[in-house]
Design a protein around this motif. Structure first.
Motif, PDB file in Angstrom:
ATOM      1  N   ILE A  31      14.059  -7.071   4.913  1.00  0.00           N
ATOM      2  CA  ILE A  31      13.612  -7.452   3.571  1.00  0.00           C
ATOM      3  C   ILE A  31      12.759  -8.712   3.628  1.00  0.00           C
ATOM      4  CG2 ILE A  31      14.390  -8.280   1.317  1.00  0.00           C
ATOM      5  CD1 ILE A  31      16.838  -6.458   1.630  1.00  0.00           C
ATOM      6  N   VAL A  32      13.176  -9.688   4.443  1.00  0.00           N
ATOM      7  CA  VAL A  32      12.435 -10.949   4.562  1.00  0.00           C
ATOM      8  C   VAL A  32      11.050 -10.704   5.164  1.00  0.00           C
ATOM      9  CG1 VAL A  32      12.358 -13.170   5.757  1.00  0.00           C
ATOM     10  CG2 VAL A  32      14.487 -12.399   4.691  1.00  0.00           C
ATOM     11  N   SER A 104      10.017  -7.348  -4.075  1.00  0.00           N
ATOM     12  CA  SER A 104       9.100  -6.353  -3.501  1.00  0.00           C
ATOM     13  C   SER A 104       9.564  -5.946  -2.115  1.00  0.00           C
ATOM     14  CB  SER A 104       7.673  -6.912  -3.438  1.00  0.00           C
ATOM     15  OG  SER A 104       7.194  -7.253  -4.717  1.00  0.00           O
ATOM     16  N   GLY A 105      10.038  -6.932  -1.339  1.00  0.00           N
ATOM     17  CA  GLY A 105      10.569  -6.652  -0.005  1.00  0.00           C
ATOM     18  C   GLY A 105      11.767  -5.723  -0.068  1.00  0.00           C
ATOM     19  N   PHE A 106      12.644  -5.940  -1.046  1.00  0.00           N
ATOM     20  CA  PHE A 106      13.823  -5.074  -1.193  1.00  0.00           C
ATOM     21  C   PHE A 106      13.415  -3.649  -1.532  1.00  0.00           C
ATOM     22  CE2 PHE A 106      16.798  -3.054  -4.173  1.00  0.00           C
ATOM     23  CZ  PHE A 106      17.893  -2.891  -3.335  1.00  0.00           C
ATOM     24  N   ILE A 107      12.485  -3.497  -2.477  1.00  0.00           N
ATOM     25  CA  ILE A 107      12.072  -2.153  -2.900  1.00  0.00           C
ATOM     26  C   ILE A 107      11.397  -1.396  -1.759  1.00  0.00           C
ATOM     27  CG2 ILE A 107      10.492  -0.888  -4.419  1.00  0.00           C
ATOM     28  CD1 ILE A 107      10.992  -3.071  -6.525  1.00  0.00           C
ATOM     29  N   ILE A 108      10.476  -2.059  -1.073  1.00  0.00           N
ATOM     30  CA  ILE A 108       9.728  -1.397  -0.009  1.00  0.00           C
ATOM     31  C   ILE A 108      10.612  -1.111   1.202  1.00  0.00           C
ATOM     32  CG2 ILE A 108       7.766  -1.604   1.578  1.00  0.00           C
ATOM     33  CD1 ILE A 108       6.434  -3.385  -0.559  1.00  0.00           C
ATOM     34  N   ALA A 109      11.537  -2.037   1.508  1.00  0.00           N
ATOM     35  CA  ALA A 109      12.412  -1.870   2.674  1.00  0.00           C
ATOM     36  C   ALA A 109      13.659  -1.060   2.360  1.00  0.00           C
ATOM     37  CB  ALA A 109      12.814  -3.244   3.225  1.00  0.00           C
ATOM     38  N   PHE A 110      13.748  -0.511   1.170  1.00  0.00           N
ATOM     39  CA  PHE A 110      14.950   0.210   0.742  1.00  0.00           C
ATOM     40  C   PHE A 110      15.349   1.338   1.709  1.00  0.00           C
ATOM     41  CE2 PHE A 110      17.208   3.412  -1.825  1.00  0.00           C
ATOM     42  CZ  PHE A 110      18.246   2.638  -2.311  1.00  0.00           C
ATOM     43  N   PRO A 111      14.414   2.160   2.192  1.00  0.00           N
ATOM     44  CA  PRO A 111      14.811   3.212   3.146  1.00  0.00           C
ATOM     45  C   PRO A 111      15.470   2.653   4.406  1.00  0.00           C
ATOM     46  CG  PRO A 111      12.625   3.663   2.285  1.00  0.00           C
ATOM     47  CD  PRO A 111      12.990   2.281   1.841  1.00  0.00           C
TER      48      PRO A 111
END
Length: 276
Positions: A31-32, A104-111
């Motif tokens: 996420i970071v 944004s990092g959380f949403i994109i890295a969700f998978p």
């Protein structure tokens, strides 16, 4: 780095905690890293966030075209929304930049986060359960991103259009704080992304025996009320917007009933094979 994975049956409680710690560390690191990329790509990220601020947004054009077709005056038609976005804190814009990058990092890295969660829980499943759950990450990610898109293209613009144009008096101008605007978009996107995970949640609740199709059918009316309440919370207080949000969630609820039936059917088939 993490040690070689042990046999789950031989791991102590502290071993499981250690394993969980490394999964959480890797998820946080992912996420970071993505958040750092989002921080650099400021123009793109905030261009997306401020999209529903313009009446050129696809959702507004869609509703404007419908209103025009039926010769109805609509607030979706026009040049721009009658409110401004401002930052009244010294570090307001910088703080918004950082937190927006993190989300944004959380949403994109969700998978990837889902994959780490799956790596932690999968050793405790039987081989047949792992086989039937192979599409978990793909399905859950697809539902989450579908919910995110629904929140961004439906819930967020409806909320922003209604709340941004609402006035108690002509003497009061709407000058929306930057954090409030971003919070509305973020809440719409994240809430819808989580709501669209309902079939996955029902799948696992059925697997552990907490939910059955009969229970879901019995409490369908109560679920309808809960969905309408949630819709009222995350959308403007008008019936049309609530229905727009409630309909896909109710469809997902019906799909969840089917999934619950399918899980129990597979379990019954497996028990029958063991009995033979």
């Amino acid at each position: 780095m993490a040690k070689t994975r042990k046999d789950p049956n031989e791991m102590s409680f502290l071993d499981h905690l250690e394993e969980l710690r490394w999964h959480l560390i890797r998820s946080t690191l992912a996420i970071v890293i993505v958040a750092a990329v989002a921080f650099v790509m400021k123009d793109l990220i905030f261009g997306i966030i401020f999209g529903p601020k313009s009446l050129d947004f696809p959702t507004y054009k869609f509703f404007c075209n419908i209103a025009t077709y039926f010769n109805i005056d609509s607030e979706f038609c026009g040049d721009e929304l009658p409110f401004t976005i401002q930052s009244r804190l010294m570090a307001g814009q910088f703080s918004a930049h950082i937190w927006t990058s993190i989300w944004s990092g959380f949403i994109i890295a969700f998978p990837y986060v889902l994959w780490e969660i799956w790596r932690f829980i999968s050793p405790g499943l039987h081989e047949n359960e792992r086989k039937y759950s192979r599409g978990f990450i793909l399905t859950a990610s697809a539902l989450f991103f579908l919910g995110v898109l629904f929140g961004y293209y439906v819930v967020a613009p409806l909320s922003i259009n209604f709340l941004g144009t609402y006035q108690v008096s002509d003497v009061v101008n709407n000058e929306i704080d930057l954090g409030s605007y971003i919070g509305t978009v973020r809440a719409s996107v994240i809430a819808c992304g989580i709501m669209f995970e309902l079939p996955i949640i029902i799948f696992f609740l059925t697997k552990v025996g907490l939910v059955t199709p009969e229970i879901l059918k019995k409490y369908r009316k109560i679920a309808l009320v809960i969905v309408l309440i949630l819709s009222a919370i995350i959308t403007p207080p008008d019936v049309a917007s609530q229905i727009v949000v409630a309909v896909p969630v109710l469809i997902l609820y019906q799909i969840s009933i089917y999934i619950s039936k399918l899980v129990l059917k597979r379990q019954a088939k497996k028990e029958k094979q063991h009995a033979q």
